[in-house]
Design a protein around this motif. Structure first.
Motif, PDB file in Angstrom:
ATOM      1  N   ARG A   1       1.084  -1.501  -0.039  1.00  0.00           N
ATOM      2  CA  ARG A   1       0.157   0.073  -0.276  1.00  0.00           C
ATOM      3  C   ARG A   1       0.804   1.019   0.414  1.00  0.00           C
ATOM      4  O   ARG A   1       2.125   1.173   0.890  1.00  0.00           O
ATOM      5  CB  ARG A   1      -1.432   0.291   1.268  1.00  0.00           C
ATOM      6  CG  ARG A   1      -2.027  -0.887   1.724  1.00  0.00           C
ATOM      7  CD  ARG A   1      -2.396  -1.297   2.544  1.00  0.00           C
ATOM      8  NE  ARG A   1      -2.088  -1.181   3.623  1.00  0.00           N
ATOM      9  CZ  ARG A   1      -2.752  -1.026   4.930  1.00  0.00           C
ATOM     10  NH1 ARG A   1      -3.994  -1.023   5.474  1.00  0.00           N
ATOM     11  NH2 ARG A   1      -1.850  -1.280   5.887  1.00  0.00           N
ATOM     12  N   ALA A   2       0.607   2.030  -0.816  1.00  0.00           N
ATOM     13  CA  ALA A   2       1.120   3.985  -0.322  1.00  0.00           C
ATOM     14  C   ALA A   2      -0.106   4.173   0.231  1.00  0.00           C
ATOM     15  O   ALA A   2      -1.266   4.735  -0.175  1.00  0.00           O
ATOM     16  CB  ALA A   2       1.816   3.709  -1.623  1.00  0.00           C
ATOM     17  N   PHE A   3       0.938   5.042   1.029  1.00  0.00           N
ATOM     18  CA  PHE A   3      -0.043   6.289   1.816  1.00  0.00           C
ATOM     19  C   PHE A   3       0.537   7.951   1.593  1.00  0.00           C
ATOM     20  O   PHE A   3       1.478   7.892   0.647  1.00  0.00           O
ATOM     21  CB  PHE A   3       1.009   5.856   3.516  1.00  0.00           C
ATOM     22  CG  PHE A   3      -0.044   4.249   3.852  1.00  0.00           C
ATOM     23  CD1 PHE A   3      -0.640   4.513   4.125  1.00  0.00           C
ATOM     24  CD2 PHE A   3       1.489   3.733   4.478  1.00  0.00           C
ATOM     25  CE1 PHE A   3      -1.334   3.566   4.716  1.00  0.00           C
ATOM     26  CE2 PHE A   3       0.637   2.902   4.789  1.00  0.00           C
ATOM     27  CZ  PHE A   3      -0.209   2.310   4.800  1.00  0.00           C
ATOM     28  N   THR A   4      -0.472   8.584   1.146  1.00  0.00           N
ATOM     29  CA  THR A   4      -0.513   9.639   1.241  1.00  0.00           C
ATOM     30  C   THR A   4       0.537  11.133   1.972  1.00  0.00           C
ATOM     31  O   THR A   4       0.086  10.434   3.181  1.00  0.00           O
ATOM     32  CB  THR A   4      -1.845  10.587   0.979  1.00  0.00           C
ATOM     33  OG1 THR A   4      -2.266  10.496   2.092  1.00  0.00           O
ATOM     34  CG2 THR A   4      -2.327  10.213  -0.522  1.00  0.00           C
ATOM     35  N   ALA A   5       1.187  11.839   1.834  1.00  0.00           N
ATOM     36  CA  ALA A   5       1.562  12.683   3.078  1.00  0.00           C
ATOM     37  C   ALA A   5       1.201  12.879   3.863  1.00  0.00           C
ATOM     38  O   ALA A   5       1.368  13.567   4.977  1.00  0.00           O
ATOM     39  CB  ALA A   5       2.517  13.603   2.545  1.00  0.00           C
ATOM     40  N   GLU A   6      -0.317  13.229   3.694  1.00  0.00           N
ATOM     41  CA  GLU A   6      -1.123  14.162   4.719  1.00  0.00           C
ATOM     42  C   GLU A   6      -1.989  12.738   5.629  1.00  0.00           C
ATOM     43  O   GLU A   6      -1.515  13.149   6.459  1.00  0.00           O
ATOM     44  CB  GLU A   6      -2.792  14.209   3.455  1.00  0.00           C
ATOM     45  CG  GLU A   6      -3.558  14.713   4.234  1.00  0.00           C
ATOM     46  CD  GLU A   6      -5.127  15.532   3.885  1.00  0.00           C
ATOM     47  OE1 GLU A   6      -5.599  16.032   4.824  1.00  0.00           O
ATOM     48  OE2 GLU A   6      -4.598  14.847   2.628  1.00  0.00           O
TER      49      GLU A   6
END
Length: 120
Positions: free
Chosen positions: A21-26
């Motif tokens: 999974r990739a998580f947003t910076a926010e």
């Protein structure tokens, strides 16, 4: 996902054979904020947002280092300077007290051993 009344947006992508999974910076910023700013435990926040503790721990470590670098760039105020001087002085006094107590303990052990040998 919802955490403590705050919604976090999760960006996921899948590559064939990969379940990463990739998580947003926010998302990362909010998750780290729960740990550092809201005094929640790492385990609690990781469980609530559905990511691994190790992953969240890396994000928190990175943010702590960034905050420390930002603080290091700021000059020390007069009150902070006075506190540093006081703490350094206390450290020297404490170190001397510890050394003296360690010598007393070593002497007491020698005396106890001497008396134990005399009893035989």
């Amino acid at each position: 996902m919802a955490t403590g009344g705050v919604a976090l947006s999760l960006k996921e992508f899948h590559v064939m054979g990969d379940t990463r999974r990739a998580f947003t910076a926010e998302y990362k910023s909010q998750a780290v904020g729960f740990v550092l700013d809201d005094d929640r435990t790492l385990a609690e926040v990781a469980r609530n947002i559905g990511c691994h503790e190790y992953t969240l721990g890396k994000w928190v470590k990175k943010e702590r280092e960034a905050r420390d670098r930002a603080r290091a760039d700021q000059p020390v105020s007069e009150s902070e300077r006075a506190e540093l001087i006081r703490l350094r002085s206390e450290k020297k006094t404490d170190a001397a007290t510890i050394a003296q107590l360690e010598m007393q303990v070593a002497f007491a052990k020698k005396v106890a051993a001497w008396f134990a040998n005399e009893q035989r």
